[in-house]
Design an enzyme around this catalytic site. Structure first.
Site, PDB file in Angstrom:
ATOM      1  N   THR A  79       0.636  -1.296  -0.174  1.00  0.00           N
ATOM      2  CA  THR A  79      -0.064  -0.047   0.061  1.00  0.00           C
ATOM      3  C   THR A  79       0.888   1.223  -0.158  1.00  0.00           C
ATOM      4  OG1 THR A  79      -0.007  -0.327   2.313  1.00  0.00           O
ATOM      5  CG2 THR A  79      -2.225  -1.125   1.071  1.00  0.00           C
TER       6      THR A  79
ATOM      7  N   GLY B 249      -4.572  -2.830   8.056  1.00  0.00           N
ATOM      8  CA  GLY B 249      -6.041  -3.514   7.991  1.00  0.00           C
ATOM      9  C   GLY B 249      -6.847  -2.355   8.315  1.00  0.00           C
TER      10      GLY B 249
ATOM     11  N   VAL C  43      -6.836   5.375   3.235  1.00  0.00           N
ATOM     12  CA  VAL C  43      -7.339   5.297   1.934  1.00  0.00           C
ATOM     13  C   VAL C  43      -7.209   3.670   1.217  1.00  0.00           C
ATOM     14  CG1 VAL C  43      -5.293   5.986   0.979  1.00  0.00           C
ATOM     15  CG2 VAL C  43      -7.224   6.615  -0.196  1.00  0.00           C
TER      16      VAL C  43
ATOM     17  N   GLU D 137      -9.185   1.075   1.637  1.00  0.00           N
ATOM     18  CA  GLU D 137     -10.576   0.446   1.430  1.00  0.00           C
ATOM     19  C   GLU D 137     -11.610   1.101   0.576  1.00  0.00           C
ATOM     20  OE1 GLU D 137     -11.017  -2.917   4.493  1.00  0.00           O
ATOM     21  OE2 GLU D 137      -9.707  -1.299   5.044  1.00  0.00           O
TER      22      GLU D 137
HETATM   23 MO1  MOS Z   1      -8.772  -4.909   5.187  1.00  0.00          MO
HETATM   24  S1  MOS Z   1     -10.071  -6.198   4.597  1.00  0.00           S
HETATM   25  O1  MOS Z   1      -9.204  -4.539   6.896  1.00  0.00           O
HETATM   26  O2  MOS Z   1      -7.101  -5.772   4.987  1.00  0.00           O
END
Ligand code: MOS
Length: 704
Positions: free
Chosen positions: A465, A502, A669, A671
């Site tokens: 990311t 996450g 950013v 999701e």
């Molecule tokens: Mo994301 S679905 O919290 O890696």
């Protein structure tokens, strides 16, 4: 004095990745490494009657065969989300029961991968088989339990009365298909026991510190006896946070054998054993006045889980955040099927939830003859209707207005089937995007060295990311250095816990921690900038200044609801003769607080849009109703978008910092980009053809 934050910075890890020097889990070279291959069930429901491992044991190179009768001892971890968790509550090989097709029933260990795979196919298993239940319509349902401590059901006002007072009413049911994460890097693990009580794990993990705690509990060890190393991940999308059964099994077998053991899953094995996004069926009911004010919203959701764990695709989580109505009713049910355990997949809940809600809002706009942008502006909510708190730094309207302007939305022909090009129908569609602003405690170590470099170290992960780059940019500004002078180390549980990559929270968690640690180290050095500190080091002959600090959400922040916002605008073309749909133009505008790196942030939005186009047009995983086996099982049969499916994706950010959230004002950013995408496309399909598609994916047969 921000010189780097907000600018477009190239990836710190880009060079290593494109030259192949970034080491992924299965690539670590350990002397004496042996190889495991999983044995999986060929039925989807039932029980093992007998196992014959004699041929496998005699095969060349085989070291051992582990089945449920000889699995070494493994303990059940606490299984609490924030401390230690396994994805599937049933421990691997814990009994002779089969709950879904492809379930792991054994592991063959040999001196080479090929010999292990060959011998795995020599294990003879007889079953007592029952007909599996894999069709959603045949599931038995119960009310979905709370998720992450939050109830998914909710009621405000009186829905029936709210609908009764409406002049325009809509009831519609929307479906999404079972989806696979399909990350480039397959799931894999190397478990290396230095002795019977010290374990090193090389495994793609979105949160090495939690994984470390979990493996420690699984094997009855103090946390510091386990080390999890994940400097790089080749994509994860939610499927690589916690140990899966294959990881537990690999570590257990490696302990027994006292040899470093590697297990790499095939794509087919991943289909059953490393999570997926559940299919959903969602009914939205809306009531509105003739001038487009919502009087009532109901959102009822069904999603599905495996017989051995509970995971809910929490679609109702978005509904109270988007549009205000005096009467609101949310229900969420969970059905059990003979399928592998589902899990988080990029915007779990929010993504399918927004597919339904944003499709329904578009349908309502057509019924009311109101511009869909205007309908959203009119009904947006200042407060989170479930939490009863005001949103902090909400700039949803800017996303809608700026997006409409950049796209040229006002020039939209107002009738379906009114726009054509080169003999094809053309349609324009839009939808909103949203994702909560989340943040957790993160700890960071910063070291200023006499050679004029600064080292920033944390266990926090970069799953592709851009965390390496964001950390470097933040430290560069905080220390008054260039990005090149910052050395970043991530993804090793020996380092301070940096939190989870996450919930789109790595940046919002890490950036404030990097800022405050840099500040503290400068204070220790009695310096205003790193240059001064370097001078002191050189004069004194001291090797380094070093400090470790944390940043966590404050009590003050509990007054607010934090949420990111966005708007997608798209153009599609459809050749009705062959049902071919092409996405030809895309504009996304996002309000994610302050943008730290405009380049990697825009890439995250683009990645989300591309994944959303896949969901909208091609991604689905059917199960054979008789055998219970997935009919897709690799990247050839599970279709994801190729370059030819993707137009230029124009991304803009509002950029207003959310300073109630953290001192950097950044929300994250990862999701939000995927949310609303499939609805924007279906809404464009309606504009192009006059056909309302409520069942994803929008495959050519639905357009003929
Ligand atoms: Mo994301 S679905 O919290 O890696």
């Amino acid at each position: 004095m921000n010189k780097v934050i907000g600018t477009a910075v190239n990836r710190k890890d880009g060079w290593a990745k494109v030259t192949g020097t970034a080491t992924y889990a299965a690539e670590h070279q350990i002397p004496g490494l042996v190889h495991g291959y999983l044995v999986t069930a060929s039925i989807a429901n039932g029980q093992i009657k007998s196992i014959d491992t004699s041929a496998a044991e005699k095969a060349i190179g085989v070291i051992d065969v582990f089945m449920h009768k000889n699995l070494p001892k493994v303990f059940t971890p606490a299984n609490d989300f924030m401390t230690s968790k396994i994805y599937e509550a049933r421990l691997p090989l814990s009994d002779d029961k089969i709950h879904y097709a492809g379930q792991i029933i054994g592991l063959v260990v040999a001196d080479t991968f090929e010999r292990a795979r060959d011998a795995a196919h020599l294990v003879k298993v007889e079953y007592i088989s029952q007909k599996p239940v894999v069709e959603a319509a045949k599931a038995t349902f119960k009310e979905a339990p709370p998720q992450f401590g939050q109830e998914l059901k909710f009621e405000k006002g009186n829905f029936a009365a709210g609908v009764a007072s409406a002049t325009t009413k809509l009831t519609a049911t929307y479906k999404t298909a079972t989806e696979m994460h399909a990350a480039m890097e397959p799931h894999a693990i190397i478990a290396h026991w230095q002795d019977a009580n010290s374990l090193t794990v090389y495994e793609p993990s979105q949160w090495v510190s939690a994984s470390q705690r979990t493996y420690a509990q699984l094997f009855g060890l103090p946390t510091e006896q386990v080390r999890v190393v994940t400097p790089f991940l080749g994509g994860a999308f939610g499927s690589k946070v916690f140990p899966w059964p294959h990881g537990i099994l690999c570590a257990a077998a490696a302990r027994e054998l006292q040899r470093p053991l590697r297990v790499v899953l095939s794509r087919r094995q991943m289909t059953a054993n490393t999570g997926h996004r559940s299919e959903t069926e969602q009914t939205i009911r809306l009531g509105a006045t003739t001038d487009g004010c919502l009087t009532a919203i109901a959102h009822e959701v069904k999603s599905y889980t495996s017989p051995v764990d509970v995971f809910t695709e929490g679609c109702t989580s978005v509904t109270p955040t988007m549009y205000t109505a005096p009467n609101l009713q949310l229900k969420q049910e969970l059905g059990v099927l003979n399928i592998g355990t589902p899990t988080f997949m990029r915007a779990p809940g929010e993504n399918p939830g927004m597919w339904a809600l944003e499709s329904a809002m578009d349908e309502l706009a057509w019924m009311l003859k109101i511009d869909p942008v205007e309908l959203r502006l009119k009904n947006q909510t200042k407060e989170h209707q479930r939490k009863g708190q005001p949103f902090s730094a909400k700039h949803f309207a800017d996303c809608l207005l700026l997006g409409a302007e950049q796209f040229g939305w006002k020039d939209r022909p107002k009738q379906p089937r009114s726009l054509t090009r080169d003999g094809k129908l053309v349609g324009w569609g839009m939808a909103a995007a949203t994702y909560p602003g989340l943040r957790a405690k993160a700890s960071v170590k910063v070291r200023l060295l006499a050679d004029g470099t600064a080292h920033v170290l944390t266990a926090g992960n970069d799953m592709g990311t851009g965390a390496y780059t964001v950390v470097a940019a933040t430290a560069a500004d905080a220390l008054g250095l260039s990005v090149q002078q910052i050395h970043v180390e991530l993804g090793d549980s020996l380092l301070p816990d940096g939190g989870m990559a996450g919930g789109s929270m790595m940046t919002a968690s890490l950036v404030p921690a990097v800022m405050s640690t840099c500040e503290q180290v400068l204070k220790t050095a009695n310096a205003k900038t790193a240059q001064e500190a370097f001078a002191t080091l050189n004069q004194s002959g001291r090797a380094a200044f070093e400090g470790t600090a944390s940043s966590a959400p404050s009590d003050e922040a509990k007054k607010w609801a934090f949420q990111s916002w966005g708007a997608h605008f798209c153009e599609i073309s459809i050749d009705e003769e062959i049902g071919r749909l092409q996405v030809t133009r895309w504009v996304s505008v996002m309000d994610i607080g302050r943008v730290i790196n405009s380049k990697t942030a825009a890439s995250q939005v683009r990645g989300g849009v591309i994944m959303g186009i896949g969901q909208a047009l091609m991604e689905e995983c059917h199960l054979d109703p008789n055998m219970g086996y997935p009919v897709v099982y690799d990247l050839a049969t599970y279709h994801v978008p190729a370059h030819a499916d993707i137009p230029r994706i124009q991304v803009a950010f509002v950029g207003e910092p959310d300073l109630n959230f953290n001192p950097a004002g950044v929300r994250g950013v990862g999701e939000i980009g995927i949310t609303g995408v499939s609805a924007a496309i279906a809404n464009a399909v309606y504009h192009a053809t006059g056909k309302r598609i409520r069942d994803l994916p929008i495959t050519p047969d639905k357009l003929l």
